[in-house]
Design a protein around this motif. Structure first.
Motif, PDB file in Angstrom:
ATOM      1  N   LYS A 127      -5.748  -6.542   1.117  1.00 28.00           N
ATOM      2  CA  LYS A 127      -6.823  -7.832   1.350  1.00 28.00           C
ATOM      3  C   LYS A 127      -8.098  -7.827   0.483  1.00 28.00           C
ATOM      4  CE  LYS A 127      -5.594  -8.205   6.311  1.00 28.00           C
ATOM      5  NZ  LYS A 127      -6.319  -8.257   7.847  1.00 28.00           N
ATOM      6  N   GLY A 128      -8.492  -8.832   0.121  1.00 23.51           N
ATOM      7  CA  GLY A 128      -9.712  -8.839  -0.755  1.00 23.51           C
ATOM      8  C   GLY A 128     -10.087 -10.178  -1.166  1.00 23.51           C
ATOM      9  N   HIS A 129     -11.555 -10.458  -1.281  1.00 27.83           N
ATOM     10  CA  HIS A 129     -12.209 -11.564  -1.749  1.00 27.83           C
ATOM     11  C   HIS A 129     -11.523 -12.706  -1.154  1.00 27.83           C
ATOM     12  CE1 HIS A 129     -13.920  -9.075  -4.628  1.00 27.83           C
ATOM     13  NE2 HIS A 129     -12.783  -8.656  -5.057  1.00 27.83           N
ATOM     14  N   GLY A 130     -11.331 -12.711  -0.001  1.00 26.34           N
ATOM     15  CA  GLY A 130     -10.738 -14.101   0.669  1.00 26.34           C
ATOM     16  C   GLY A 130      -9.299 -14.208   0.602  1.00 26.34           C
ATOM     17  N   ARG A 131      -8.511 -12.983   0.210  1.00 31.41           N
ATOM     18  CA  ARG A 131      -7.135 -13.157  -0.052  1.00 31.41           C
ATOM     19  C   ARG A 131      -6.292 -12.362   0.529  1.00 31.41           C
ATOM     20  NH1 ARG A 131      -4.323 -15.011  -5.380  1.00 31.41           N
ATOM     21  NH2 ARG A 131      -2.141 -14.378  -5.001  1.00 31.41           N
ATOM     22  N   HIS A 132      -5.316 -12.611   1.457  1.00 39.26           N
ATOM     23  CA  HIS A 132      -4.377 -11.669   1.885  1.00 39.26           C
ATOM     24  C   HIS A 132      -2.951 -11.797   1.239  1.00 39.26           C
ATOM     25  CE1 HIS A 132      -2.221 -10.227   5.887  1.00 39.26           C
ATOM     26  NE2 HIS A 132      -2.325  -9.140   4.971  1.00 39.26           N
ATOM     27  N   ASP A 133      -2.413 -10.977   0.591  1.00 42.35           N
ATOM     28  CA  ASP A 133      -1.228 -10.761   0.218  1.00 42.35           C
ATOM     29  C   ASP A 133      -0.234  -9.913   0.875  1.00 42.35           C
ATOM     30  OD1 ASP A 133      -1.701 -12.518  -1.803  1.00 42.35           O
ATOM     31  OD2 ASP A 133      -2.044 -11.076  -3.401  1.00 42.35           O
ATOM     32  N   VAL A 134       0.953 -10.084   1.168  1.00 46.41           N
ATOM     33  CA  VAL A 134       2.067  -9.442   1.722  1.00 46.41           C
ATOM     34  C   VAL A 134       3.317  -9.319   0.705  1.00 46.41           C
ATOM     35  CG1 VAL A 134       3.576  -9.107   3.632  1.00 46.41           C
ATOM     36  CG2 VAL A 134       1.431  -9.818   4.031  1.00 46.41           C
ATOM     37  N   ARG A 135       3.742  -8.154   0.290  1.00 49.62           N
ATOM     38  CA  ARG A 135       4.895  -8.267  -0.625  1.00 49.62           C
ATOM     39  C   ARG A 135       5.994  -7.524  -0.026  1.00 49.62           C
ATOM     40  NH1 ARG A 135       0.300  -6.925  -3.960  1.00 49.62           N
ATOM     41  NH2 ARG A 135      -0.281  -8.648  -5.524  1.00 49.62           N
ATOM     42  N   LYS A 136       7.161  -8.155   0.164  1.00 52.42           N
ATOM     43  CA  LYS A 136       8.477  -7.585   0.696  1.00 52.42           C
ATOM     44  C   LYS A 136       9.322  -7.355  -0.407  1.00 52.42           C
ATOM     45  CE  LYS A 136       7.490 -10.179   5.015  1.00 52.42           C
ATOM     46  NZ  LYS A 136       8.094 -10.882   6.089  1.00 52.42           N
ATOM     47  N   MET A 183      14.967  -8.106  -4.707  1.00 52.85           N
ATOM     48  CA  MET A 183      14.441  -9.431  -4.254  1.00 52.85           C
ATOM     49  C   MET A 183      12.830  -9.070  -3.889  1.00 52.85           C
ATOM     50  SD  MET A 183      15.470 -12.334  -1.765  1.00 52.85           S
ATOM     51  CE  MET A 183      15.190 -11.415  -0.179  1.00 52.85           C
ATOM     52  N   VAL A 184      12.017  -9.572  -4.359  1.00 53.87           N
ATOM     53  CA  VAL A 184      10.495  -9.516  -4.012  1.00 53.87           C
ATOM     54  C   VAL A 184      10.298 -10.979  -3.310  1.00 53.87           C
ATOM     55  CG1 VAL A 184       8.324  -8.829  -4.709  1.00 53.87           C
ATOM     56  CG2 VAL A 184      10.209  -7.943  -5.819  1.00 53.87           C
ATOM     57  N   GLU A 185       9.581 -10.965  -2.121  1.00 48.50           N
ATOM     58  CA  GLU A 185       8.865 -12.155  -1.781  1.00 48.50           C
ATOM     59  C   GLU A 185       7.405 -11.750  -1.522  1.00 48.50           C
ATOM     60  OE1 GLU A 185       9.149 -15.053   2.299  1.00 48.50           O
ATOM     61  OE2 GLU A 185      10.295 -13.076   2.314  1.00 48.50           O
ATOM     62  N   ARG A 186       6.652 -12.562  -2.265  1.00 46.72           N
ATOM     63  CA  ARG A 186       5.161 -12.553  -1.943  1.00 46.72           C
ATOM     64  C   ARG A 186       4.652 -13.565  -1.354  1.00 46.72           C
ATOM     65  NH1 ARG A 186       1.556 -11.771  -7.431  1.00 46.72           N
ATOM     66  NH2 ARG A 186       2.345 -13.994  -7.717  1.00 46.72           N
ATOM     67  N   ILE A 187       3.853 -13.353  -0.079  1.00 50.15           N
ATOM     68  CA  ILE A 187       3.377 -14.193   0.825  1.00 50.15           C
ATOM     69  C   ILE A 187       1.796 -13.914   0.683  1.00 50.15           C
ATOM     70  CG2 ILE A 187       2.988 -15.027   3.190  1.00 50.15           C
ATOM     71  CD1 ILE A 187       5.713 -13.591   3.688  1.00 50.15           C
ATOM     72  N   SER A 188       1.171 -15.262   0.099  1.00 45.47           N
ATOM     73  CA  SER A 188      -0.230 -15.282  -0.011  1.00 45.47           C
ATOM     74  C   SER A 188      -0.898 -16.228   0.824  1.00 45.47           C
ATOM     75  CB  SER A 188      -0.684 -15.527  -1.562  1.00 45.47           C
ATOM     76  OG  SER A 188      -0.025 -14.639  -2.365  1.00 45.47           O
ATOM     77  N   THR A 189      -1.935 -15.699   1.320  1.00 45.96           N
ATOM     78  CA  THR A 189      -2.940 -16.266   2.062  1.00 45.96           C
ATOM     79  C   THR A 189      -4.419 -16.561   1.630  1.00 45.96           C
ATOM     80  OG1 THR A 189      -1.758 -16.040   4.255  1.00 45.96           O
ATOM     81  CG2 THR A 189      -3.848 -17.063   4.630  1.00 45.96           C
ATOM     82  N   ILE A 190      -4.864 -17.852   1.320  1.00 44.18           N
ATOM     83  CA  ILE A 190      -6.312 -18.020   0.669  1.00 44.18           C
ATOM     84  C   ILE A 190      -6.903 -18.940   1.443  1.00 44.18           C
ATOM     85  CG2 ILE A 190      -7.535 -18.115  -1.511  1.00 44.18           C
ATOM     86  CD1 ILE A 190      -5.028 -17.543  -2.979  1.00 44.18           C
ATOM     87  N   ASN A 191      -7.884 -18.851   2.252  1.00 46.43           N
ATOM     88  CA  ASN A 191      -8.721 -19.550   2.749  1.00 46.43           C
ATOM     89  C   ASN A 191      -8.040 -20.400   3.910  1.00 46.43           C
ATOM     90  OD1 ASN A 191     -11.124 -19.002   1.308  1.00 46.43           O
ATOM     91  ND2 ASN A 191     -10.641 -20.431  -0.193  1.00 46.43           N
ATOM     92  N   GLY A 192      -7.365 -19.524   4.471  1.00 49.84           N
ATOM     93  CA  GLY A 192      -6.147 -20.313   5.669  1.00 49.84           C
ATOM     94  C   GLY A 192      -5.097 -20.954   5.075  1.00 49.84           C
ATOM     95  N   LYS A 193      -4.842 -21.181   3.875  1.00 48.72           N
ATOM     96  CA  LYS A 193      -3.731 -21.788   3.261  1.00 48.72           C
ATOM     97  C   LYS A 193      -2.534 -20.840   2.691  1.00 48.72           C
ATOM     98  CE  LYS A 193      -2.086 -25.143  -0.284  1.00 48.72           C
ATOM     99  NZ  LYS A 193      -2.431 -26.239  -1.317  1.00 48.72           N
ATOM    100  N   THR A 194      -1.353 -20.714   3.197  1.00 49.87           N
ATOM    101  CA  THR A 194      -0.376 -19.617   2.783  1.00 49.87           C
ATOM    102  C   THR A 194       0.790 -20.366   1.877  1.00 49.87           C
ATOM    103  OG1 THR A 194      -0.365 -18.737   5.085  1.00 49.87           O
ATOM    104  CG2 THR A 194       1.274 -18.321   3.974  1.00 49.87           C
ATOM    105  N   THR A 195       1.140 -19.633   0.762  1.00 48.04           N
ATOM    106  CA  THR A 195       2.013 -20.043   0.098  1.00 48.04           C
ATOM    107  C   THR A 195       2.948 -18.786  -0.364  1.00 48.04           C
ATOM    108  OG1 THR A 195       0.587 -19.360  -1.818  1.00 48.04           O
ATOM    109  CG2 THR A 195       0.671 -21.603  -1.245  1.00 48.04           C
ATOM    110  N   SER A 196       3.943 -18.921  -0.591  1.00 52.16           N
ATOM    111  CA  SER A 196       4.938 -17.658  -0.929  1.00 52.16           C
ATOM    112  C   SER A 196       5.945 -18.153  -2.022  1.00 52.16           C
ATOM    113  CB  SER A 196       6.012 -17.495   0.347  1.00 52.16           C
ATOM    114  OG  SER A 196       6.802 -18.633   0.588  1.00 52.16           O
ATOM    115  N   ASP A 197       6.542 -17.208  -2.768  1.00 47.04           N
ATOM    116  CA  ASP A 197       7.453 -17.228  -3.991  1.00 47.04           C
ATOM    117  C   ASP A 197       8.028 -16.117  -3.780  1.00 47.04           C
ATOM    118  OD1 ASP A 197       6.708 -15.029  -6.225  1.00 47.04           O
ATOM    119  OD2 ASP A 197       4.739 -15.800  -5.288  1.00 47.04           O
TER     120      ASP A 197
END
Length: 372
Positions: free
Chosen positions: A229-238, A262-276
Motif C-alpha cells: 500500500k502507498g500513495h492511495g494505491r493498494h496492489d495485490v499480486r498473486k 501466471m501472475v495476477e495483479r489487482i490494483s485499487t486506486i481511489n476505490g476503483k479496482t482493476t486487474s490484469d
C-alpha cells in the motif's frame, strides 16, 4: 573510479585524423561524464562546465590545449563508434560490479527526443541489461526500431556473464533461440508471453484456466501472494507456478523449459479496482518465490532505470539527433547512472546530481569512490 573509466576508454579508437586531435579522446569523454553528473545536458553546457571547473578537472585530466569547444565535443561524439564505447563500458562495469547470482532484466527504451519525422529519424531505441541486485546497467545495444529488439538481444547477451543468473525479458524477446543462448551461457530465463507466441500463449493460458476451475485441486502447483500500500494505491499480486506440460506447442524447441507461471495483479486506486493477468515460461524450477522475485525485478527496470533517465536526466527532452551522438550520449548517461548508484549515501539520484553540481568534493567521491 574515474581512473578505471579512463583505462577502459584507452582501448577506443579515436575516429579523428591526427591533425584534428587537439584534445585527447579520453579528456573529451571524461569531461562529458563530469558535466552530465553535474546537470549538463547539451554540448554548450558541457563546454561551460569545463571552463568553470578547469582547475578541478586538471587534477586528473591532461587538458593540454584547454577545454574543448562545444563544436569539438559534438564533432567527436558524432563520429565515435557506439560499439567501441559499449565494449569499454562493459569492461568498466565488470571491474566495479559484485559478481553474484542475480536477476538480469533486459528491456528497451526509445529516446523520444531523438525522433524527427521531418528528417525521417525514427529515434534511438536502446536495449539495456539491468542488474537488479547490483543496481547497475551492465550493457546496452542501440537499435533504430523497437521491432529490432529481437536481433539486438542476442548481441547484448554475448556481452554478459550469465552464470547463475536469471534473465528476464518481456514478450518481444520470447524466442526459442534467445532461450537457448541463455542456457548455453549458463543462465536461466523467465520470459513473458503474449500474442507473438500465439499457440504457446493460448496453451499456457488454457492450462491455467483449466486448473483454476477446480481451484488447482487436481494440479500440483506452487502459490505465493504479496501486497503493498502507498500513495492511495493498494496492489495485490498473486503468483502461481506449474511444471511445464510436455503437451505445450513446440515444447521440445524451448531449451530447458521447466515451468509455466501466471501472475495476477489487482490494483485499487481511489476505490476503483482493476486487474490484469500475465503468463510466463521459465527454465527455473517451480519455486514460486524465486519466480515472483524475477517478475517483480523485471518490472523494477521501468521505475529504477527508465524513469530515472527520463525524469532526472531528461533523456526524452534531449534534441541530440545527428550521427552516432544519440547512442553515445545514452551510454554516457548509463555511466553516470552507475556512478551515482555506486555512491554510498542514501540520497536520491536527483539529489546526488545536485550535490555533484555544487560540491567539488562530492563530485570527486562519485568519480573515485572516496573523498580526497
Amino acid at each position: 573510479m574515474s581512473a578505471c573509466i579512463k583505462d577502459s576508454f584507452s582501448t577506443i579508437k579515436d575516429p579523428r585524423i591526427d591533425r584534428k586531435k587537439r584534445h585527447s579522446l579520453t579528456d573529451i569523454l571524461v569531461l562529458t561524464i563530469c558535466a552530465m553528473l553535474s546537470g549538463a545536458e547539451g554540448y554548450t553546457a558541457i563546454e561551460e562546465f569545463g571552463h568553470s571547473k578547469k582547475q578541478w578537472l586538471k587534477g586528473f585530466l591532461d587538458l593540454e590545449n584547454g577545454i574543448p569547444s562545444h563544436d569539438c565535443i559534438r564533432y567527436v561524439l558524432n563520429l565515435l563508434e557506439p560499439e567501441q564505447l559499449q565494449l569499454s563500458f562493459v569492461d568498466w562495469v565488470n571491474n566495479i560490479k559484485e559478481k553474484i547470482p542475480e536477476v538480469i532484466a533486459i528491456d528497451g527504451k526509445t529516446s523520444k527526443g531523438s525522433q524527427s519525422k521531418c528528417k525521417g529519424l525514427s529515434g534511438l531505441h536502446m536495449v539495456s541489461a539491468w542488474a537488479t541486485t547490483n543496481k547497475l546497467v551492465l550493457a546496452q545495444k542501440a537499435t533504430e526500431e523497437k521491432s529490432n529488439e529481437i536481433t539486438a538481444i542476442p548481441s547484448l547477451l554475448k556481452l554478459l556473464d550469465l552464470q547463475g543468473c536469471i534473465v528476464t525479458i518481456d514478450a518481444m524477446g520470447c524466442q526459442t533461440s534467445i532461450a537457448e543462448q541463455i542456457i548455453e551461457q549458463d543462465g536461466d530465463y523467465v520470459l513473458g508471453l503474449k500474442g507473438n507466441q500465439g499457440l504457446l500463449h493460448k496453451g499456457v493460458k488454457a492450462y491455467f484456466l483449466n486448473a483454476q476451475k477446480s481451484d488447482f485441486k487436481n494440479t500440483p502447483h506452487c502459490y505465493f501472494e504479496e501486497s503493498e500500500k502507498g500513495h492511495g494505491r493498494h496492489d495485490v499480486r498473486k503468483y502461481w507456478t506449474i511444471k511445464a506440460p510436455s503437451t505445450l506447442h513446440r515444447f521440445e524447441k524451448w531449451k530447458s523449459l521447466n515451468t509455466i507461471g501466471m501472475v495476477e495483479r489487482i490494483s485499487t486506486i481511489n476505490g476503483k479496482t482493476t486487474s490484469d493477468v500475465r503468463y510466463f515460461i521459465s527454465s527455473v524450477d517451480t519455486d514460486v518465490k524465486a519466480f515472483a522475485q524475477a517478475v517483480r525485478s523485471h518490472w523494477g527496470i521501468e521505475n529504477t532505470l527508465h524513469w530515472c533517465l527520463d525524469v532526472t536526466f531528461r533523456e526524452d527532452d534531449s534534441r541530440i539527433r545527428t550521427g552516432h551522438a544519440p547512442a553515445i550520449m545514452s551510454t554516457l548517461r548509463h555511466i553516470c547512472m552507475n556512478l551515482l548508484k555506486k555512491e554510498s549515501s542514501n540520497l536520491s539520484i536527483k539529489q546526488k546530481r545536485l550535490n555533484a553540481a555544487w560540491n567539488d568534493k562530492f563530485r570527486l567521491k562519485v568519480l573515485f569512490g572516496t573523498e580526497f
